[in-house]
Design a protein around this motif. Sequence first.
Motif, PDB file in Angstrom:
ATOM      1  N   LEU A  72       0.846  -1.196   0.000  1.00 24.50           N
ATOM      2  CA  LEU A  72       0.000   0.000   0.000  1.00 24.50           C
ATOM      3  C   LEU A  72       0.878   1.241   0.000  1.00 24.50           C
ATOM      4  O   LEU A  72       1.922   1.262   0.656  1.00 24.50           O
ATOM      5  N   ASP A  73       0.462   2.270  -0.728  1.00 32.12           N
ATOM      6  CA  ASP A  73       1.178   3.540  -0.679  1.00 32.12           C
ATOM      7  C   ASP A  73       0.185   4.678  -0.888  1.00 32.12           C
ATOM      8  O   ASP A  73      -0.719   4.579  -1.719  1.00 32.12           O
ATOM      9  N   ALA A  87      -3.535   5.245  -1.999  1.00 30.93           N
ATOM     10  CA  ALA A  87      -4.419   4.763  -0.941  1.00 30.93           C
ATOM     11  C   ALA A  87      -4.420   5.789   0.190  1.00 30.93           C
ATOM     12  O   ALA A  87      -3.355   6.194   0.662  1.00 30.93           O
ATOM     13  N   SER A  88      -5.580   6.211   0.619  1.00 26.76           N
ATOM     14  CA  SER A  88      -5.674   7.216   1.673  1.00 26.76           C
ATOM     15  C   SER A  88      -6.151   6.590   2.978  1.00 26.76           C
ATOM     16  O   SER A  88      -6.704   5.482   2.994  1.00 26.76           O
ATOM     17  N   ASP A  89      -5.914   7.325   4.062  1.00 22.96           N
ATOM     18  CA  ASP A  89      -6.349   6.889   5.402  1.00 22.96           C
ATOM     19  C   ASP A  89      -5.864   5.476   5.731  1.00 22.96           C
ATOM     20  O   ASP A  89      -6.587   4.679   6.346  1.00 22.96           O
ATOM     21  N   VAL A  90      -4.632   5.163   5.345  1.00 24.90           N
ATOM     22  CA  VAL A  90      -4.060   3.856   5.671  1.00 24.90           C
ATOM     23  C   VAL A  90      -3.774   3.808   7.171  1.00 24.90           C
ATOM     24  O   VAL A  90      -3.197   4.744   7.735  1.00 24.90           O
ATOM     25  N   ARG A  91      -4.159   2.709   7.807  1.00 23.64           N
ATOM     26  CA  ARG A  91      -3.922   2.617   9.255  1.00 23.64           C
ATOM     27  C   ARG A  91      -3.854   1.149   9.701  1.00 23.64           C
ATOM     28  O   ARG A  91      -4.769   0.373   9.420  1.00 23.64           O
ATOM     29  N   PHE A 109      -7.930   1.085   4.784  1.00 23.15           N
ATOM     30  CA  PHE A 109      -7.554   2.187   3.899  1.00 23.15           C
ATOM     31  C   PHE A 109      -8.700   2.468   2.943  1.00 23.15           C
ATOM     32  O   PHE A 109      -9.653   1.677   2.819  1.00 23.15           O
ATOM     33  N   GLU A 110      -8.600   3.603   2.259  1.00 26.89           N
ATOM     34  CA  GLU A 110      -9.582   3.971   1.250  1.00 26.89           C
ATOM     35  C   GLU A 110      -8.888   4.023  -0.101  1.00 26.89           C
ATOM     36  O   GLU A 110      -7.774   4.543  -0.221  1.00 26.89           O
ATOM     37  N   HIS A 111      -9.540   3.482  -1.125  1.00 30.65           N
ATOM     38  CA  HIS A 111      -8.962   3.481  -2.471  1.00 30.65           C
ATOM     39  C   HIS A 111     -10.093   3.577  -3.489  1.00 30.65           C
ATOM     40  O   HIS A 111     -11.066   2.811  -3.422  1.00 30.65           O
ATOM     41  N   ILE A 153       2.540   6.649   8.577  1.00 31.22           N
ATOM     42  CA  ILE A 153       1.563   6.297   9.606  1.00 31.22           C
ATOM     43  C   ILE A 153       2.109   5.263  10.580  1.00 31.22           C
ATOM     44  O   ILE A 153       1.714   5.238  11.761  1.00 31.22           O
ATOM     45  N   CYS A 154       3.024   4.399  10.138  1.00 36.15           N
ATOM     46  CA  CYS A 154       3.462   3.308  11.011  1.00 36.15           C
ATOM     47  C   CYS A 154       4.213   3.810  12.232  1.00 36.15           C
ATOM     48  O   CYS A 154       4.074   3.243  13.321  1.00 36.15           O
TER      49      CYS A 154
END
Length: 390
Positions: A31-32, A124-128, A141-143, A164-165
Amino acid sequence: MRTQVVIIGSGPSGLLLGQLLYRAGIDNIVLDRSSKEHILGRIRAGVLEEGMVGLMEQAGAAARMQRENLPHDGFDLIFDDEVHRIDLFGLTGGKRVHVYGQTEITQDLMDAREAEGLQSFYEASDVRPHDFDGSRPYVTFEHDGQDHRIECDFVAGCDGFHGICRQVVPDGAMETFEKVYPFGWLGLLSDVPPVHDELIYANHRRGFALCSMRSKTRSRYYVQCLASERAEDWTADAFWDELRRRLPEETAERVTTGPALEMSIAPLRSVVSEPMRFGRLFLAGDAAHIVPPTGAKGLNLAASDVHYLLEGLRDYYADGSEAGIDAYSQRALHRIWNAERFSWWMTSVTHRFPDMSGFDRHIQRAEFSQLVHSKAASTVLAENYVGLPY
């Protein structure tokens, strides 16, 4: 969705880990938050240790690198116009470094991943990551306007210092050590032949300079500047003039100038965060450490992190052993601190510090004299520069 390892970040460390895991039979998804175009547009270093080259070969992504890379058997170290060559090959028993741009490595790894049809999500946004302190972590995440969730066994944080990590590590669980240097590097990239067929590190009374390259027709040059300066305040002509002032006259006369493809200022700092494992979340590369570029260790340290993490995950999936993943942080940090020490030393020997006294300058000259006259001192430098063993 479900996979064995979610890799957050698709720079060289994330893509290299993904390719190596795939070849070890371990499923993974990358994911990026950025686009491919943005990632490939970033200008980065390109001096590779043989360990990094070996990992690219192991990943099945080394074909173009083997054709196009420039093997270097040494480099020039200059102190006030006195030139001394560090014979890497001779001092280390046949080891060398390889010049091949980080952007090219990223492209090769992207191509290899696509050729295998492996799953990746860019932009990819809001990766968590979630629940990585337990036995069933997952990543959301959102894609393309849709929410996604990936169940996994482990999460690899290869998403850099601002990713985020690092942010999701619990308060108090990680200690960070940092040293900020009072200067930066103004870098210029230009499609001109390099001034020399090996790198040049110059310590001059006006400040540090580095003559590097990306290929036989593309050069990368740097001059030390104030941390407060802005690249916009420099023209290409002013840069070329300043570079030549910091080189011996004979070398300066050979500099071919040209338009700047890119000019930027990189601040110099050392950062190490430990530990690098938090339950089933692992940090690798810039997410865990940053080094000054003087010793060419940033990308190479990320590669050694990948090596140690790969070994741990491979053992876990092969026979259920957790010894490798338990030892990951300790093994990686041992090599990181050695590389940090070397990068700090190289920086201290080659740069002019704002508060330097006459005593400090004489100490620098004594360091240079020792390298010129002591094979043992030159060997220590060479062994660290080509890369300590994994």
